[in-house]
Design a protein around this motif. Structure first.
Motif, mmCIF file in Angstrom:
data_model
loop_
_atom_site.group_PDB
_atom_site.id
_atom_site.type_symbol
_atom_site.label_atom_id
_atom_site.label_comp_id
_atom_site.label_asym_id
_atom_site.label_seq_id
_atom_site.Cartn_x
_atom_site.Cartn_y
_atom_site.Cartn_z
ATOM 1 N N TYR A 167 0.856 -1.262 0.165
ATOM 2 C CA TYR A 167 0.033 -0.168 -0.060
ATOM 3 C C TYR A 167 0.867 1.178 0.036
ATOM 4 O O TYR A 167 0.630 2.241 -0.646
ATOM 5 N N ARG A 171 1.410 4.161 -2.983
ATOM 6 C CA ARG A 171 0.617 5.229 -2.659
ATOM 7 C C ARG A 171 0.991 6.361 -3.283
ATOM 8 O O ARG A 171 2.202 6.809 -3.532
ATOM 9 N N ILE A 176 -6.048 6.468 -0.746
ATOM 10 C CA ILE A 176 -6.258 5.153 0.033
ATOM 11 C C ILE A 176 -6.914 4.140 -1.068
ATOM 12 O O ILE A 176 -7.559 4.510 -1.862
ATOM 13 N N GLU A 180 -8.385 -0.993 1.570
ATOM 14 C CA GLU A 180 -7.373 -0.734 2.357
ATOM 15 C C GLU A 180 -7.951 -0.497 3.982
ATOM 16 O O GLU A 180 -7.283 -1.010 4.896
ATOM 17 N N HIS A 209 -1.554 6.536 10.869
ATOM 18 C CA HIS A 209 -1.853 6.294 9.658
ATOM 19 C C HIS A 209 -2.586 7.467 9.023
ATOM 20 O O HIS A 209 -3.273 8.175 9.850
ATOM 21 N N ILE A 213 -8.166 7.079 6.455
ATOM 22 C CA ILE A 213 -8.129 5.326 7.036
ATOM 23 C C ILE A 213 -8.769 5.553 8.442
ATOM 24 O O ILE A 213 -9.874 4.788 8.635
#
Length: 339
Positions: A167, A171, A176, A180, A209, A213
């Protein structure tokens, strides 16, 4: 040219070299899914799938030994289709897919392929390990199953870690990937048990993060489940699991449902009034179980139930015989779409 490419795919779909297949035939090292007409010592290029090799060396490997990405994708699809097979016990199916997907990861690693197609493959392999986590618990409680479950969890963590690295490597800006958030949430759910925390960065760092997310419904679900479990809020833990979990999240949380139910039964038993037994109908609704299962679960906890003159069932409280159930039956959530 197209015909030759199809032959190339068919050949490499399974074994890197003919020598490997012949050697495995000689030593009868063939899975039940690879045996030609059931023979222990005979297979074919359309049945045998390249095994994982622990001692492989990049210095001695030949280009023909490593399957290209299109072949690895087809191989993975073939393997995962076996998950729906009911001809063999699940532990047999799992053992075969477990080894052959490790071989796929090995071939990907040797080629250092990093793109969105590989991300999709790793997501599928994570899904396999999560489903296995769920299904192996329903197999017989032999030492072999226990070992398989441990190894499966070990590989789940490794595949998740590789997926997270993919990921990050792919990126662009703050975007995202579609799945994910759900796959990130699985790492949080792996921390439900304080006895078996996964090897990796602590959650305090994990929650740093990208904010999209953390704000996703999948991650919010995982964080709330973790909080409810740690605080012993059995009512909210069970309700949110039944109503908001995705299938993969449910597979991760399900082993803890009966543990939380046992906590609820303990609280009601020790906190209730001896002269007023607790109705099993109310308890079954609270813990989202069938009333008949609720009665069995109370007995698994070492408690006796009673029935009045009109046939209504109760749990007499203040019993001193309570004990946490050890393994046993997995009582499903009656309102969950996954049962």
């Amino acid at each position: 040219m197209q015909h030759l490419f199809c032959l190339f795919l068919t050949y490499h779909f399974f074994l890197g070299t003919v020598e490997e297949r012949l050697q495995r035939e000689r030593v009868r090292d063939l899975s039940v899914f690879e045996r030609l007409n059931g023979s222990y010592g005979k297979t074919s290029s359309s049945l045998a799938v390249k095994k994982f090799c622990r001692t492989i060396s990049t210095r001695t490997i030949q280009a023909s030994d490593v399957r290209p990405l299109p072949v690895l994708e087809e191989t993975l699809s073939y393997l995962l289709n076996l998950l729906d097979s009911d001809e063999h016990p699940f532990e047999v199916v799992h053992d075969f897919i477990f080894d052959r997907t490790r071989s796929i990861r090995q071939d990907l690693c040797m080629q250092n392929i990093i793109n969105t197609r590989v991300i999709q493959m790793f997501e599928k392999m994570v899904k396999f390990h999560v489903i296995s986590h769920h299904k192996l618990r329903r197999c017989s409680g032999s030492l072999n199953i226990s070992s398989m479950h441990h190894l499966n969890m070990e590989q789940l963590m490794k595949v998740l870690t590789s997926l997270y690295h993919l990921y990050e490597a792919n990126r662009k800006s703050q975007s995202i990937y579609e799945n994910e958030a759900e796959f990130r949430s699985l790492y949080v759910l792996l921390h439900l048990s304080s006895d078996s925390k996964p090897a990796g960065e602590p959650l305090s760092l994990w929650f740093r993060h990208p904010s999209p997310i953390l704000k996703s419904k999948e991650m919010c679900f995982a964080r709330r489940v973790l909080r409810y479990y740690r605080f012993g809020n059995y009512k909210r833990f069970i309700h949110i699991t039944a109503t908001e979990a995705s299938y993969l999240q449910y597979c991760m949380v399900e082993p803890y449902i009966n543990e939380v139910r046992a906590l609820a039964v303990s609280c009601i038993n020790y906190g209730g009034y001896k002269l007023y037994p607790y109705p099993l109908e109310d308890l079954s609704k609270l813990l989202m179980m069938k009333e008949s299962d609720m009665d069995s679960f109370c007995r698994d906890c070492g408690l006796e139930t009673s029935t009045d003159e009109v046939g209504k069932n109760f749990l007499p409280t203040k019993q001193t015989s309570f004990s946490r159930p050890k393994g046993g039956v997995n009582y499903c959530l009656v309102s969950s779409e996954f049962v």
